[in-house]
Design a protein around this motif. Structure first.
Motif, PDB file in Angstrom:
ATOM      1  N   LYS A   1       0.845  -1.206   0.000  1.00 26.87           N
ATOM      2  CA  LYS A   1       0.000   0.000   0.000  1.00 26.87           C
ATOM      3  C   LYS A   1       0.887   1.266   0.000  1.00 26.87           C
ATOM      4  O   LYS A   1       0.653   2.219  -0.733  1.00 26.87           O
TER       5      LYS A   1
ATOM      6  N   GLY B   1       0.327   9.409  11.038  1.00 25.14           N
ATOM      7  CA  GLY B   1      -1.046   9.872  11.282  1.00 25.14           C
ATOM      8  C   GLY B   1      -1.160  10.738  12.527  1.00 25.14           C
ATOM      9  O   GLY B   1      -2.253  11.107  12.925  1.00 25.14           O
ATOM     10  N   GLY B   2      -0.043  11.044  13.171  1.00 25.44           N
ATOM     11  CA  GLY B   2      -0.062  11.953  14.329  1.00 25.44           C
ATOM     12  C   GLY B   2      -0.129  11.199  15.641  1.00 25.44           C
ATOM     13  O   GLY B   2       0.276  10.036  15.741  1.00 25.44           O
TER      14      GLY B   2
ATOM     15  N   LEU C   1       0.578  12.745  23.580  1.00 28.67           N
ATOM     16  CA  LEU C   1       0.793  14.195  23.664  1.00 28.67           C
ATOM     17  C   LEU C   1       2.072  14.478  24.433  1.00 28.67           C
ATOM     18  O   LEU C   1       2.876  15.340  24.060  1.00 28.67           O
TER      19      LEU C   1
ATOM     20  N   TYR D   1       5.035  14.105  22.204  1.00 27.72           N
ATOM     21  CA  TYR D   1       5.303  15.272  21.339  1.00 27.72           C
ATOM     22  C   TYR D   1       5.991  16.382  22.117  1.00 27.72           C
ATOM     23  O   TYR D   1       6.938  17.004  21.641  1.00 27.72           O
TER      24      TYR D   1
ATOM     25  N   PHE E   1       9.401  18.356  21.187  1.00 27.47           N
ATOM     26  CA  PHE E   1       9.502  19.812  20.948  1.00 27.47           C
ATOM     27  C   PHE E   1      10.568  20.428  21.862  1.00 27.47           C
ATOM     28  O   PHE E   1      11.332  21.302  21.456  1.00 27.47           O
TER      29      PHE E   1
ATOM     30  N   PRO F   1       1.872  12.080   5.645  1.00 28.13           N
ATOM     31  CA  PRO F   1       1.142  13.041   6.469  1.00 28.13           C
ATOM     32  C   PRO F   1       1.978  13.490   7.672  1.00 28.13           C
ATOM     33  O   PRO F   1       2.787  12.731   8.187  1.00 28.13           O
TER      34      PRO F   1
ATOM     35  N   ALA G   1       0.450  15.645  10.654  1.00 28.78           N
ATOM     36  CA  ALA G   1      -0.793  16.348  10.949  1.00 28.78           C
ATOM     37  C   ALA G   1      -0.899  16.745  12.408  1.00 28.78           C
ATOM     38  O   ALA G   1      -0.247  16.172  13.273  1.00 28.78           O
ATOM     39  N   GLY G   2      -1.736  17.724  12.664  1.00 28.71           N
ATOM     40  CA  GLY G   2      -1.976  18.168  14.033  1.00 28.71           C
ATOM     41  C   GLY G   2      -0.716  18.761  14.626  1.00 28.71           C
ATOM     42  O   GLY G   2       0.145  19.300  13.920  1.00 28.71           O
ATOM     43  N   GLY G   3      -0.581  18.609  15.932  1.00 28.82           N
ATOM     44  CA  GLY G   3       0.572  19.187  16.627  1.00 28.82           C
ATOM     45  C   GLY G   3       1.899  18.632  16.144  1.00 28.82           C
ATOM     46  O   GLY G   3       2.956  19.236  16.368  1.00 28.82           O
ATOM     47  N   ALA G   4       1.835  17.494  15.422  1.00 25.83           N
ATOM     48  CA  ALA G   4       3.068  16.878  14.919  1.00 25.83           C
ATOM     49  C   ALA G   4       3.878  17.834  14.052  1.00 25.83           C
ATOM     50  O   ALA G   4       5.094  17.717  13.945  1.00 25.83           O
TER      51      ALA G   4
HETATM   52  C1  HXC Z   1      -3.719   5.513  15.637  1.00 25.75           C
HETATM   53  C2  HXC Z   1      -3.695   5.599  13.350  1.00 25.75           C
HETATM   54  C3  HXC Z   1      -3.604   7.010  13.383  1.00 25.75           C
HETATM   55  C4  HXC Z   1      -3.574   7.638  14.652  1.00 25.75           C
HETATM   56  C5  HXC Z   1      -3.607   6.389  11.332  1.00 25.75           C
HETATM   57  N1  HXC Z   1      -3.713   5.273  12.059  1.00 25.75           N
HETATM   58  N2  HXC Z   1      -3.559   7.464  12.118  1.00 25.75           N
HETATM   59  N3  HXC Z   1      -3.748   4.876  14.460  1.00 25.75           N
HETATM   60  N4  HXC Z   1      -3.631   6.846  15.749  1.00 25.75           N
HETATM   61  N5  HXC Z   1      -3.480   8.947  14.780  1.00 25.75           N
HETATM   62  C6  HXC Z   1      -3.771   3.913  11.588  1.00 25.75           C
HETATM   63  C7  HXC Z   1      -5.099   3.590  10.937  1.00 25.75           C
HETATM   64  O1  HXC Z   1      -6.028   3.210  11.922  1.00 25.75           O
HETATM   65  C8  HXC Z   1      -4.708   2.446  10.051  1.00 25.75           C
HETATM   66  O2  HXC Z   1      -4.587   1.282  10.855  1.00 25.75           O
HETATM   67  C9  HXC Z   1      -3.335   2.810   9.592  1.00 25.75           C
HETATM   68  O3  HXC Z   1      -2.844   3.751  10.537  1.00 25.75           O
HETATM   69  C10 HXC Z   1      -3.318   3.481   8.236  1.00 25.75           C
HETATM   70  O4  HXC Z   1      -4.249   4.542   8.251  1.00 25.75           O
HETATM   71  P1  HXC Z   1      -5.293   4.788   7.074  1.00 25.75           P
HETATM   72  O5  HXC Z   1      -6.310   5.744   7.594  1.00 25.75           O
HETATM   73  O6  HXC Z   1      -5.767   3.467   6.557  1.00 25.75           O
HETATM   74  O7  HXC Z   1      -4.357   5.443   5.971  1.00 25.75           O
HETATM   75  P2  HXC Z   1      -4.725   6.542   4.910  1.00 25.75           P
HETATM   76  O8  HXC Z   1      -6.033   6.227   4.271  1.00 25.75           O
HETATM   77  O9  HXC Z   1      -3.525   6.678   4.056  1.00 25.75           O
HETATM   78  O10 HXC Z   1      -4.947   7.895   5.745  1.00 25.75           O
HETATM   79  C11 HXC Z   1      -3.854   8.469   6.457  1.00 25.75           C
HETATM   80  C12 HXC Z   1      -4.344   9.599   7.389  1.00 25.75           C
HETATM   81  C13 HXC Z   1      -5.503   9.060   8.263  1.00 25.75           C
HETATM   82  C14 HXC Z   1      -4.832  10.758   6.552  1.00 25.75           C
HETATM   83  C15 HXC Z   1      -3.173  10.058   8.201  1.00 25.75           C
HETATM   84  O11 HXC Z   1      -5.097   7.842   8.858  1.00 25.75           O
HETATM   85  C16 HXC Z   1      -5.868   9.996   9.348  1.00 25.75           C
HETATM   86  O12 HXC Z   1      -6.596  10.978   9.105  1.00 25.75           O
HETATM   87  N6  HXC Z   1      -5.423   9.693  10.556  1.00 25.75           N
HETATM   88  C17 HXC Z   1      -5.716  10.506  11.719  1.00 25.75           C
HETATM   89  C18 HXC Z   1      -4.982  11.800  11.658  1.00 25.75           C
HETATM   90  C19 HXC Z   1      -5.215  12.598  12.901  1.00 25.75           C
HETATM   91  O13 HXC Z   1      -6.233  13.262  13.027  1.00 25.75           O
HETATM   92  N7  HXC Z   1      -4.303  12.406  13.853  1.00 25.75           N
HETATM   93  C20 HXC Z   1      -4.394  13.012  15.146  1.00 25.75           C
HETATM   94  C21 HXC Z   1      -3.934  14.403  14.975  1.00 25.75           C
HETATM   95  S1  HXC Z   1      -3.981  15.254  16.465  1.00 25.75           S
HETATM   96  P3  HXC Z   1      -4.908  -0.196  10.336  1.00 25.75           P
HETATM   97  O14 HXC Z   1      -4.762  -1.021  11.564  1.00 25.75           O
HETATM   98  O15 HXC Z   1      -6.265  -0.138   9.779  1.00 25.75           O
HETATM   99  O16 HXC Z   1      -3.854  -0.452   9.296  1.00 25.75           O
HETATM  100  C22 HXC Z   1      -2.447  15.188  16.948  1.00 25.75           C
HETATM  101  C23 HXC Z   1      -2.252  15.906  18.206  1.00 25.75           C
HETATM  102  C24 HXC Z   1      -0.795  16.056  18.440  1.00 25.75           C
HETATM  103  O17 HXC Z   1      -1.598  14.656  16.348  1.00 25.75           O
HETATM  104  C25 HXC Z   1      -0.639  17.218  19.344  1.00 25.75           C
HETATM  105  C26 HXC Z   1       0.790  17.372  19.689  1.00 25.75           C
HETATM  106  C27 HXC Z   1       0.997  18.668  20.424  1.00 25.75           C
END
Ligand code: HXC
Length: 514
Positions: free
Chosen positions: A28, A131-132, A142, A145, A149, A168, A170-173
Motif C-alpha cells: 500500500k 497519522g499523528g 501528547l 510530542y 519539541f 502526512p 498532521a496536528g501538533g506533529a
Molecule cells: C492511531 C492511526 C492514526 C492515529 C492512522 N492510524 N492514524 N492509528 N492513531 N493517529 C492507523 C489507521 O487506523 C490504520 O490502521 C493505519 O494507521 C493506516 O491509516 P489509514 O487511515 O488506513 O491510511 P490513509 O487512508 O492513508 O490515511 C492516512 C491519514 C488518516 C490521513 C493520516 O489515517 C488519518 O486521518 N489519521 C488521523 C490523523 C489525525 O487526526 N491524527 C491526530 C492528529 S492530532 P490499520 O490497523 O487499519 O492499518 C495530533 C495531536 C498532536 O496529532 C498534538 C501534539 C501537540
C-alpha cells in the motif's frame, strides 16, 4: 550449538521487525509512490553505514485492544550512520505500522536518538510519515510530542536539525519540523496541516483537499514552512546530502572546506546589471559570477522570491548569501522576505558561516496590506538579525539602496565588517523621482513647464545623491569597486576576517521581534 540457535533466533526476530507492518501495508505504501521507512534511510545514508537501535521496542498500550497488537519497532526506526563520511543521527516514522502514529515508546525512541545527536553534536535528520498522535494512547502521545519539541528547542543552534516530510504530518506533529532548521517536502507526498480537511468540513463547512490545504507546493510557495521542494524522494535525498555538504556538523565547527574553483567564465559580472536602473535582472547571476564553480545552492527558492538566500563557496569556504532580487517586486523587503532573511542570517550566525549581502532594493513595500500584516514587526527582524550576528558580514551595494532598505540590508550601521559598492550604486533616502517631487514641489508646481522642471530636478538629485560617493565620503562605504573586482575583494575580506571576535553585552538572551 546453543549460540548458533540463538543467532538464528536473533536473525528471525530481525527479519520480522524489518517487515514493519507486513507485506500488504508495504504494498500500500509503495502504491502511493512512497518508499518504506527503512529504504528511505538506506537511500540517504552511505552504503552499509546504518546502525539501528531499539529495533525490538514494543508499545505498552493496553486500551482499545492494543494489548493484542504487535507493532514492530513501535512504528519508527532510529539509528546512526554517515552521509558523505560525516556522522548523522536519524529517525524515520514507519507508516506501515499503525500509520506511523506516535505512541509513548515511539516517542521515546525518537527522543533517545535526539539526545544522542545533541550529546555527540552531530546533525539530526527526522523523516516524518505519520497519522499523528496515536489515538489509543491518549495523553501519553501528547507527552511524547512535548518531549520532542523541548529537545528540538534545546538542540536549536547547536546541531543542524533537518525534517523530511514524506507523508502526512498532521496536528501538533507539525511543530517538530517547524522548530527545526530545514524542512524538505516532496510533490504529491508531503502533507502538513494543523487541522485536516475533515475538521475544516465539520467546523467551517468548507471542502478542501489535503493537497490544496497543506501539500508540498503550498508549503514551498505560500506558507514558507518548507525550505526545499523535490519532485520525488530520490531527488529530495540528493538535496539533503548537498545541504549537509555546505554546513558544519555542529556550532563548534566551521563547514568543511571544499575544492576551491573559480566561477564559470560564462557569468560576466560586468554585464548583468542593466544600464537603466528601472530594468530588472536576476541577482542569482551575480552570485554565480562570484562563487566557486558558479554553484549556488538556493534555499526557499519558491517563497518570498523578492529576496534570495542560499549557500555558495568562496575559495572552498561556505558563505551564506542574502540578496534582494530585482526580478521580483523590484527586490523590495516585505513581511515574508524579512522573515526569510532574518531566519537565514541567524542560521549562518549560529553555525559560523560568513554572510555576504548583495543590495539592490527600493525599500520596504508600501501598502495597507503590508502595514496590517505587520511589516513593522517583521521588518525589524532583519535589523535584529544583522545587528546581533557576529560572523563576518560583507556587503556589496550593486544598485539601489534606498531608505530603510539601505540600513536593513547589512549596512555599516548594523556592523557590517566591510561594505563595498559598485559605481552604479545609489545610496539615498528614497528614489530620485519621489525625492524630487517632495523637495522641489514648489519649484515644479510653479514652473511654466512642470514636467520639464521635474526632469531637471530629478537629474539634479541623481547627480548629487544617487551615487555611492556621498556614502563613501563619510566612510559608510569602505570602497567603490568595479564589478569585476567583486570576487577578489570578497575573498580578501573573508581571509582577513577569519579570526573575527566581537563581544555583545552580557545577557540571558535578547527579545527579538518574533
Ligand atoms: C492511531 C492511526 C492514526 C492515529 C492512522 N492510524 N492514524 N492509528 N492513531 N493517529 C492507523 C489507521 O487506523 C490504520 O490502521 C493505519 O494507521 C493506516 O491509516 P489509514 O487511515 O488506513 O491510511 P490513509 O487512508 O492513508 O490515511 C492516512 C491519514 C488518516 C490521513 C493520516 O489515517 C488519518 O486521518 N489519521 C488521523 C490523523 C489525525 O487526526 N491524527 C491526530 C492528529 S492530532 P490499520 O490497523 O487499519 O492499518 C495530533 C495531536 C498532536 O496529532 C498534538 C501534539 C501537540
Amino acid at each position: 550449538m546453543a549460540l548458533k540457535k540463538q543467532i538464528q533466533e536473533l536473525q528471525k526476530r530481525r527479519e520480522e521487525a524489518k517487515m514493519g507492518g507486513g507485506e500488504k501495508a508495504i504494498e500500500k505504501q509503495e502504491a502511493m509512490g512512497k518508499m518504506t521507512a527503512r529504504n528511505r534511510i538506506l537511500a540517504l545514508l552511505d552504503k552499509d553505514s546504518f546502525q539501528e537501535y531499539d529495533m525490538f521496542v514494543q508499545h505498552e498500550a493496553r486500551d482499545f485492544d492494543m494489548a493484542k497488537k504487535i507493532l514492530h519497532g513501535d512504528g519508527v526506526i532510529i539509528g546512526t550512520g554517515t552521509i558523505s563520511g560525516q556522522p548523522v543521527c536519524i529517525f524515520a516514522q514507519d507508516f506501515t505500522v499503525a500509520g506511523g502514529s506516535l505512541g509513548l515508546m515511539h516517542s521515546r525512541k525518537i527522543t533517545k536518538i535526539m539526545d544522542h545527536s545533541l550529546k555527540m553534536k552531530v546533525p539530526l535528520i527526522g523523516i516524518n510519515d505519520s497519522g499523528g498522535a496515536r489515538i489509543q494512547e491518549g495523553v501519553n502521545s501528547l507527552a511524547g510530542y512535548g518531549e520532542i519539541f523541548f529537545r528540538n528547542t534545546l538542540a536549536s543552534g547547536v546541531i543542524p536539525q533537518i525534517s523530511v516530510i514524506l507523508g502526512p504530518c498532521a496536528g501538533g506533529a507539525v511543530y517538530s519540523p517547524a522548530l527545526t532548521d530545514f524542512v524538505f517536502v516532496v510533490e504529491n507526498i508531503s502533507k502538513m496541516f494543523i487541522t485536516g480537511p475533515e475538521v475544516i468540513r465539520t467546523v467551517l463547512g468548507e471542502e478542501i483537499s489535503m493537497e490544496d490545504l497543506g501539500g508540498a507546493r503550498v508549503h514551498s510557495e505560500i506558507t514558507g514552512n518548507a525550505h526545499f521542494f523535490a519532485e520525488n524522494e530520490p531527488e529530495c535525498f540528493e538535496q539533503i546530502k548537498k545541504l549537509l555538504s555546505y554546513i558544519p556538523g555542529n556550532n563548534d565547527r566551521k563547514a568543511i572546506k571544499c575544492c576551491p574553483k573559480p566561477p564559470q567564465s560564462k557569468y560576466r559580472i560586468g554585464e548583468i546589471v542593466p544600464d537603466d536602473p528601472a530594468l530588472p535582472y536576476d541577482v542569482r547571476d551575480v552570485v554565480r559570477a562570484v562563487v566557486d564553480d558558479s554553484e549556488f545552492f538556493e534555499i526557499q527558492q519558491l517563497w518570498a522570491a523578492n529576496l534570495v538566500i542560499g549557500f555558495g563557496r568562496m575559495n572552498g569556504e561556505t558563505c551564506g548569501f542574502v540578496c534582494n532580487q530585482p526580478l521580483v517586486l523590484a527586490g523590495v523587503l516585505d513581511v515574508d522576505s524579512s522573515d526569510k532573511a532574518a531566519r537565514f542570517i541567524r542560521y549562518c550566525d549560529a553555525f559560523n558561516i560568513p554572510i555576504i549581502t548583495l543590495v539592490d532594493l527600493p525599500g520596504y513595500l508600501p501598502g495597507v496590506d503590508q502595514e496590517h500584516a505587520g511589516v513593522i514587526r517583521h521588518g525589524a527582524k532583519i535589523l535584529y538579525a544583522y545587528s546581533e550576528a557576529s560572523v563576518p558580514k560583507l556587503t556589496v551595494i550593486l544598485r539601489k539602496a534606498y531608505g530603510g532598505g539601505y540600513i536593513a540590508m547589512g549596512s555599516r550601521h548594523l556592523r557590517a565588517d566591510f561594505v563595498f559598492a559598485w559605481p552604479t550604486a545609489e545610496v539615498a533616502v528614497m528614489g530620485p523621482e519621489g525625492a524630487a517631487n517632495i523637495i522641489f514641489k514648489k519649484e515644479i508646481s510653479e514652473a511654466e513647464n512642470p514636467d520639464e522642471m521635474r526632469q531637471q530636478k530629478v537629474k539634479e538629485y541623481k547627480e548629487k545623491f544617487a551615487n555611492p560617493y556621498v556614502a563613501a565620503s563619510k566612510g559608510y562605504i569602505d570602497t567603490v569597486i568595479a564589478p569585476e573586482e567583486t570576487r577578489n575583494i570578497l575573498l580578501h575580506a573573508i581571509e582577513v576576517s577569519v579570526e573575527k571576535a566581537v563581544s555583545l553585552p552580557r545577557k540571558k538572551h535578547g527579545i527579538p521581534p518574533f
